[in-house]
Design an enzyme around this catalytic site. Structure first.
Site, PDB file in Angstrom:
ATOM      1  CB  THR A  43      -0.907  -0.119   1.038  1.00 40.65           C
ATOM      2  OG1 THR A  43      -0.333  -0.403   2.415  1.00 40.65           O
ATOM      3  CG2 THR A  43      -1.926  -0.912   0.749  1.00 40.65           C
ATOM      4  CE  LYS A  72       0.945  -3.529   3.200  1.00 36.43           C
ATOM      5  NZ  LYS A  72      -0.126  -2.527   4.123  1.00 36.43           N
ATOM      6  CB  THR A  81       3.899  -6.627  12.645  1.00 37.69           C
ATOM      7  OG1 THR A  81       3.378  -5.110  11.873  1.00 37.69           O
ATOM      8  CG2 THR A  81       5.309  -7.009  12.122  1.00 37.69           C
ATOM      9  CD  GLU A 110       2.995   4.887   6.372  1.00 35.69           C
ATOM     10  OE1 GLU A 110       2.530   4.579   5.832  1.00 35.69           O
ATOM     11  OE2 GLU A 110       2.398   5.822   7.849  1.00 35.69           O
ATOM     12  CG  ASN A 112       0.438   8.561   8.343  1.00 34.43           C
ATOM     13  OD1 ASN A 112       0.177   7.543   8.115  1.00 34.43           O
ATOM     14  ND2 ASN A 112       2.213   7.694   8.641  1.00 34.43           N
TER      15      ASN A 112
END
Lengths: 407, 407
Positions: free
Chosen positions: A155, A181, A192, A279, A402
């Site tokens: 994603t 992923k 996780t 991220e 985010n």
């Protein structure tokens, strides 16, 4: 498009796994041109083990995997990307049931042998019609590579993450491949993200579960990106048995230790790759905790440091602000003694027994912090417990990703 | 210079408190032109109560306050800004002892009646010579306003934070003023930051402690900026007794409820002001949790939401991504049931009993998220526990401030 993480690793050369056939197609869960539905058919006789999120608000897919893990048999795995189907009530469950029924019909097997995961936004039911037409397309698709699957399950991932290992078992070489992923909402409580491991070894399902649970404790359970535990986290390991070895049933079997080491290795590699794609990550941070009351306590202290926004931003700023590590140790809620606490950055001891070392020179620490792989050492000085934890720094990139991920 | 928070409130008009005389001076703990040493002399008969950080690596100042709170008497408060003196071993303790000795000599009182706090970088011993010359200067300084003190105790604060209240006790009007500093490393476990409350009421020290501890539970213990608990957090309340009321000794005394309500009010105001000056904050977020197993559980669930980087960045991005609230509830480790969970944003119910409400319209939620005061409601649907928690959003400003705070 997201820029590839500066900590990315190239995708490894991955062998085919006899008995596991991957395919991908486009279900169109989001308005994008890419494939978003993965389908791995597994030959009869495949065993399965898994670990799933401890998030109470877990998805219908996680419920399904838990239920199906009870018997340890698998004939297929389906992964949807772009919609997590979590927090969608009966409609979410209906979508999962429709998928398992359609695949079971195609393979002429029991629906309970089909495993499903979904990843993406929370709270929107997975559209059943898109899943069904996607499945029809994927059944007709040509087999693809593991790298294709890895791109299809991603994603906000910025690079494809895979790992491979092998072991000699019963005179035969067995192969393991793993794909994963995940780059945000990463703070595994038990497992996780979405991670899948395939091997041609023959392994009893209960023993595969035992080994996977053990590996999980020092890999996925020791990483964090942002302290947020996903509602969909799942790691599954499938063993097709096509290598033809006598099935492994316990650590006493010849080759079991070698296989367990290979599984451990692959879990560790996959966990590291997730952190490397955290991220906004610019730095890969390893935190070694020793001298704690026990190993669990060491892990929790390591995670308190790894989850501290102030520690993570200091590393992002290449600032040798080691006092923030002191703060994080102290707030962890674990046994500690301020006056026996010692801290190092890279090869440099910065504090010993409750204060800065005499003649502390910041220069080598500042130099170390300019690297993109950072080591922090913490010795509690009160026991023999130890753990290693991995995380990434907290940067403007995390905020950018985010603050408008869903839009 | 840091830009003033968009959530700032003007400093209130604050009365003088008979028996408490504030002064400020420049000790030069950092290379700056501003005052950084505050000194509040307290008349004989002043009682004191306090709550301090639960961080195990607390500063020598916190150790001192805890020890001195045992007898409940105070003659002076000294606050140093620019250096927290935490994690500095014996040299840190020596600095605190030098300060209390010098002030006790000046006031001709016992050193145990002097309270000291320090705030700033961790791990650097407070320079004793600067403290001593700073004290000499402050003894000679003219009395100043509470606003001057508030500016002097601040570090990364972008505005001066004060609150005031009054109550009728024993036929007399008693005054309370409170000042506070703090905007990062804010996740109070018991108390937080540096906060000081002064009143001219006469209050028995043990009862003052009882009321302060109760107020703390629903104010400072219910806010978080970044989940990081400081090594120096301290809130002290001083009662000079100059209002001349019969000393309050329990909730049964006439006026005790009114005084407790005023103290509660001032703690709540101060706690909110800290959140309004949260590092990088653009939005003030109130989280109301109901239907939890009990009040403590509700508070922990509220804090799990308030500390979630994904929730905080969604609010920063004005993104109605309520699935992240679901995730945070589920990871809190508290009793919850996915299928009885309901969520609202502002006045709009978005999810009820485990899924989005029928015909959910995002427009009013998107409108609410454009405001700078956001309400999130969470009903667990399993009990009668409730709590309210306050936090701010997570923005690029937080990263900018903390990636180069020390440099």
């Amino acid at each position: 498009m997201l820029v590839k993480s500066p900590l990315a690793k190239p995708f490894p050369i991955m062998p085919e796994i006899a008995g596991a056939t991957p395919r991908v197609a486009r279900a169109g869960y989001k308005d994008w041109g890419r494939c978003d539905l993965s389908y791995i058919a597994l030959d009869e006789g495949t065993t399965v083990a898994g670990v799933t999120t401890q998030n109470i608000c877990c998805s219908a897919e996680v419920d399904l995997c838990r239920a199906n893990l009870a018997h340890g048999r698998a004939r297929a795995l389906v992964v949807n990307a772009g919609n997590s189907n979590a927090f969608t009530g009966q409609r979410g469950k209906d979508a999962v049931d429709a998928i398992t029924a359609q695949v079971a019909g195609h393979l002429n097997c029991d629906a309970s042998e089909i495993f499903v995961s979904s990843t993406g936004v929370i709270g929107v039911p997975l559209p059943i019609d898109k899943a069904q037409s996607g499945l029809r397309a994927v059944f007709d698709a040509a087999p693809c590579s593991w790298e294709d699957v890895t791109h299809t399950i991603g994603t906000t991932d910025t690079f494809a993450k895979g790992a491979t290992a092998s072991a000699m078992v019963d005179g035969r070489k067995v192969q393991l491949v793993g794909i994963i992923k995940g780059s945000g909402m990463i703070a595994p409580d038990m497992a996780t993200m979405l991670g899948y491991i395939f091997t041609d070894a023959a392994v009893d399902a209960a023993f595969l579960q035992q080994m996977l649970s053990a590996s999980n404790k020092t890999s996925f359970s020791c990483i964090t990106v942002d302290s947020d535990t996903s509602t969909s986290d799942t790691v599954l390991a499938f063993a097709t048995g096509k290598a033809g070895n006598t099935p492994l049933t316990s650590y006493d079997d010849a080759g079991a230790d070698a296989f367990a080491a290979a599984l451990n290795d692959i879990c560790r590699q996959l966990a590291h790759l997730v952190v490397r794609d955290g991220e906004g990550a610019q730095k890969f941070i390893e935190i070694n905790v020793s001298g704690a009351a026990n190993d669990d306590s060491a892990r929790r202290i390591g995670l308190a440091i790894a989850n501290s926004p102030l520690v993570k931003t200091a590393i992002a700023g290449e600032d040798a602000n080691w006092g923030r590590v002191v703060m994080a140790v102290g707030k962890a809620g674990e046994p500690a003694n301020r006056d026996s606490l010692s801290i190092s950055f890279g090869a440099t001891q910065v504090a010993r027994n409750g204060l800065a070392v005499a003649g502390y020179d910041e220069a080598p620490v500042a130099q170390h912090l300019k690297q993109n792989e950072i080591q922090i050492g913490v010795d509690l000085g009160i026991g023999a417990g130890r753990a290693t934890v991995w995380t990434c720094d907290l940067t403007h990139g995390y905020i950018s990703i985010n603050a408008d991920y869903r839009s």
